[in-house]
Scaffold this motif. Structure first.
Motif, PDB file in Angstrom:
ATOM      1  N   GLY A   1      49.151  14.702  48.254  1.00  0.00           N
ATOM      2  CA  GLY A   1      49.390  15.766  47.293  1.00  0.00           C
ATOM      3  C   GLY A   1      50.872  16.059  47.181  1.00  0.00           C
ATOM      4  O   GLY A   1      51.651  15.750  48.076  1.00  0.00           O
TER       5      GLY A   1
ATOM      6  N   GLU B   1      49.112  16.148  52.914  1.00  0.00           N
ATOM      7  CA  GLU B   1      47.975  15.238  53.032  1.00  0.00           C
ATOM      8  C   GLU B   1      46.768  15.818  52.298  1.00  0.00           C
ATOM      9  O   GLU B   1      46.435  16.990  52.453  1.00  0.00           O
ATOM     10  CB  GLU B   1      47.621  15.021  54.509  1.00  0.00           C
ATOM     11  CG  GLU B   1      48.694  14.268  55.276  1.00  0.00           C
ATOM     12  CD  GLU B   1      48.930  12.878  54.715  1.00  0.00           C
ATOM     13  OE1 GLU B   1      47.955  12.187  54.375  1.00  0.00           O
ATOM     14  OE2 GLU B   1      50.111  12.495  54.602  1.00  0.00           O
ATOM     15  N   ASP B   2      46.142  14.996  51.476  1.00  0.00           N
ATOM     16  CA  ASP B   2      44.936  15.400  50.784  1.00  0.00           C
ATOM     17  C   ASP B   2      44.096  14.154  50.553  1.00  0.00           C
ATOM     18  O   ASP B   2      44.628  13.043  50.515  1.00  0.00           O
ATOM     19  CB  ASP B   2      45.277  16.081  49.455  1.00  0.00           C
ATOM     20  CG  ASP B   2      44.127  16.925  48.925  1.00  0.00           C
ATOM     21  OD1 ASP B   2      43.039  16.881  49.521  1.00  0.00           O
ATOM     22  OD2 ASP B   2      44.317  17.618  47.913  1.00  0.00           O
ATOM     23  N   GLU B   3      42.796  14.313  50.400  1.00  0.00           N
ATOM     24  CA  GLU B   3      41.922  13.163  50.209  1.00  0.00           C
ATOM     25  C   GLU B   3      42.145  12.513  48.844  1.00  0.00           C
ATOM     26  O   GLU B   3      41.944  11.320  48.678  1.00  0.00           O
ATOM     27  CB  GLU B   3      40.457  13.579  50.342  1.00  0.00           C
ATOM     28  CG  GLU B   3      40.089  13.961  51.761  1.00  0.00           C
ATOM     29  CD  GLU B   3      38.624  14.372  51.878  1.00  0.00           C
ATOM     30  OE1 GLU B   3      37.857  14.147  50.922  1.00  0.00           O
ATOM     31  OE2 GLU B   3      38.269  14.927  52.921  1.00  0.00           O
TER      32      GLU B   3
ATOM     33  N   THR C   1      46.801  15.066  44.305  1.00  0.00           N
ATOM     34  CA  THR C   1      46.811  16.427  43.782  1.00  0.00           C
ATOM     35  C   THR C   1      48.233  16.833  43.454  1.00  0.00           C
ATOM     36  O   THR C   1      49.163  16.508  44.177  1.00  0.00           O
ATOM     37  CB  THR C   1      46.244  17.405  44.838  1.00  0.00           C
ATOM     38  OG1 THR C   1      44.972  16.932  45.251  1.00  0.00           O
ATOM     39  CG2 THR C   1      46.112  18.808  44.286  1.00  0.00           C
TER      40      THR C   1
END
Length: 40
Positions: free
Chosen positions: A2, A17-19, A22
């Protein structure tokens, strides 16, 4: 991954950190805040 992006100057302020990818928009990055303070 992100990103936090400045609404004022469109520069990337921070990565986090993001899945999924974003993009979050912040009002002003530290650089923009400093410029606005100096101009007053």
């Amino acid at each position: 991954m992100g990103e936090i992006i400045c609404q004022t100057c469109d520069s990337t302020i921070e990565h986090f950190e993001d899945e999924k990818v974003t993009k979050l928009y912040a009002d002003k990055c530290p650089n923009c805040s400093n410029h606005n303070v100096e101009q007053k």
